[in-house]
Enzyme design. Structure first.
Site, PDB file in Angstrom:
ATOM      1  N   CYS A  73      73.225  36.479   8.035  1.00 35.09           N
ATOM      2  CA  CYS A  73      73.479  35.264   7.365  1.00 35.09           C
ATOM      3  C   CYS A  73      74.901  36.118   6.619  1.00 35.09           C
ATOM      4  O   CYS A  73      74.486  36.641   6.093  1.00 35.09           O
ATOM      5  CB  CYS A  73      72.079  35.048   5.952  1.00 35.09           C
ATOM      6  SG  CYS A  73      73.165  33.878   4.733  1.00 35.09           S
ATOM      7  N   CYS A 184      79.875  31.062   9.831  1.00 35.62           N
ATOM      8  CA  CYS A 184      78.370  30.828   9.531  1.00 35.62           C
ATOM      9  C   CYS A 184      78.065  31.057  10.112  1.00 35.62           C
ATOM     10  O   CYS A 184      77.672  30.415  11.264  1.00 35.62           O
ATOM     11  CB  CYS A 184      77.992  29.960   8.847  1.00 35.62           C
ATOM     12  SG  CYS A 184      76.397  28.753   8.483  1.00 35.62           S
TER      13      CYS A 184
HETATM   14  N1  DGL Z   1      73.303  30.421   8.248  1.00 39.67           N
HETATM   15  C1  DGL Z   1      73.976  30.844   6.670  1.00 39.67           C
HETATM   16  C2  DGL Z   1      75.224  31.594   6.679  1.00 39.67           C
HETATM   17  O1  DGL Z   1      75.772  32.831   8.001  1.00 39.67           O
HETATM   18  C3  DGL Z   1      73.730  30.584   5.761  1.00 39.67           C
HETATM   19  C4  DGL Z   1      74.059  28.688   5.364  1.00 39.67           C
HETATM   20  C5  DGL Z   1      73.159  28.462   4.411  1.00 39.67           C
HETATM   21  O2  DGL Z   1      71.920  28.455   4.535  1.00 39.67           O
HETATM   22  O3  DGL Z   1      74.094  27.189   3.741  1.00 39.67           O
HETATM   23  O4  DGL Z   1      76.325  31.559   5.301  1.00 39.67           O
END
Ligand code: DGL
Length: 256
Positions: A73, A184
């Site tokens: 993440c 993301c």
């Molecule tokens: N998948 C996440 C990232 O890589 C988080 C996205 C979220 O929860 O807003 O930033």
């Protein structure tokens, strides 16, 4: 040699884009995926709160006996990676970073788009990487408004999602970007829609999945904790949300 699992953590479904790379590149490694689901999306939560949630998540994975944790993440990495490495110094912790360096080195038009969450784009880590590699490159930073929600709702191919993706991607392409960085881990699930918007123009889309899998592999070797040859891997899915969400995680992981 060590047959214990590798933990993979994200706010929700997004880290499954990394999970898939790990499963493909390291087929003998067992994986425990923790997709929060309860606090998702993290994108505009306060940094302090993201850090607390990330600590609880990594603690859960460490207690399950993980030999390494991948914070799949970008947002949680931006908010907490240094803290997590200090707090759980008994195992290697791998973070996610947007692929700004390769994008800035490879761009021919001199214009690069980076799409990520609000917290990631304003983080110190992001700004310092940009200062280091972005000299002479025009970097367009955009928040993928509504992208995470679309992936969480399994609505990657709906007309409403196409509309949201167009609103973010079209202006980047119009400004001459020849590379778009997906910063993301949810966004690779929207690759088809992004390609639809790009509509055959010469724009490369890059994410960090493969690079992270390579980093994990080299750490397994340098720490001497690879699974044994021929090990049959186990895949487990955990969540802070309900059992139905856990089941959806499992299905999405194996979806083609
Ligand atoms: N998948 C996440 C990232 O890589 C988080 C996205 C979220 O929860 O807003 O930033």
């Amino acid at each position: 040699m060590n047959n214990s699992p590798i933990g993979v953590y994200d706010s929700g479904f997004g880290g499954l884009s990394v999970w898939r790379e790990l499963q493909r590149e390291l087929p003998e490694e067992s994986l425990i995926y923790l997709g929060d689901g309860k606090n998702c999306p993290y994108g505009s939560l306060p940094m302090e709160l993201i850090r607390e949630i990330a600590e609880e998540a990594v603690e859960t994975l460490v207690e399950r006996g993980c030999k390494m944790v991948v914070v799949a993440c970008n947002t949680a990495t931006s908010a907490a990676i240094a803290y997590l490495r200090e707090r759980f110094d008994q195992i290697p912790i791998v973070g996610l970073e947007p692929a700004i360096k390769p994008a800035c080195l490879r761009t021919k038009s001199g214009v690069v788009g980076v799409v990520a969450t609000e917290r990631s784009l304003e983080s110190e880590k992001f700004l310092s990487t940009l200062a280091r590699y972005g000299e002479g490159v025009k970097v367009i930073k955009s928040v993928g408004e509504g992208f995470v929600e679309a992936v969480e709702a399994n609505e990657e191919s709906s007309p409403a999602t196409l509309h949201k993706v167009r609103a973010v991607i079209e202006p980047i392409v119009e400004q001459g970007a020849d590379i778009i960085v997906l910063g993301c881990t949810h966004y690779p699930f929207l690759r088809n829609v992004i390609e639809q918007v790009i509509d055959g123009q010469q724009v490369e889309i890059i994410d960090s999945g493969e690079a992270v899998a390579k980093r994990v592999e080299s750490l397994l070797d340098s720490c001497d904790i690879r699974a044994e040859k021929g090990n049959t891997p186990h895949y487990e899915f955990m969540t802070f949300a309900d059992a139905e969400y856990g089941e959806r995680l499992r299905r999405k992981a194996f979806e083609k």
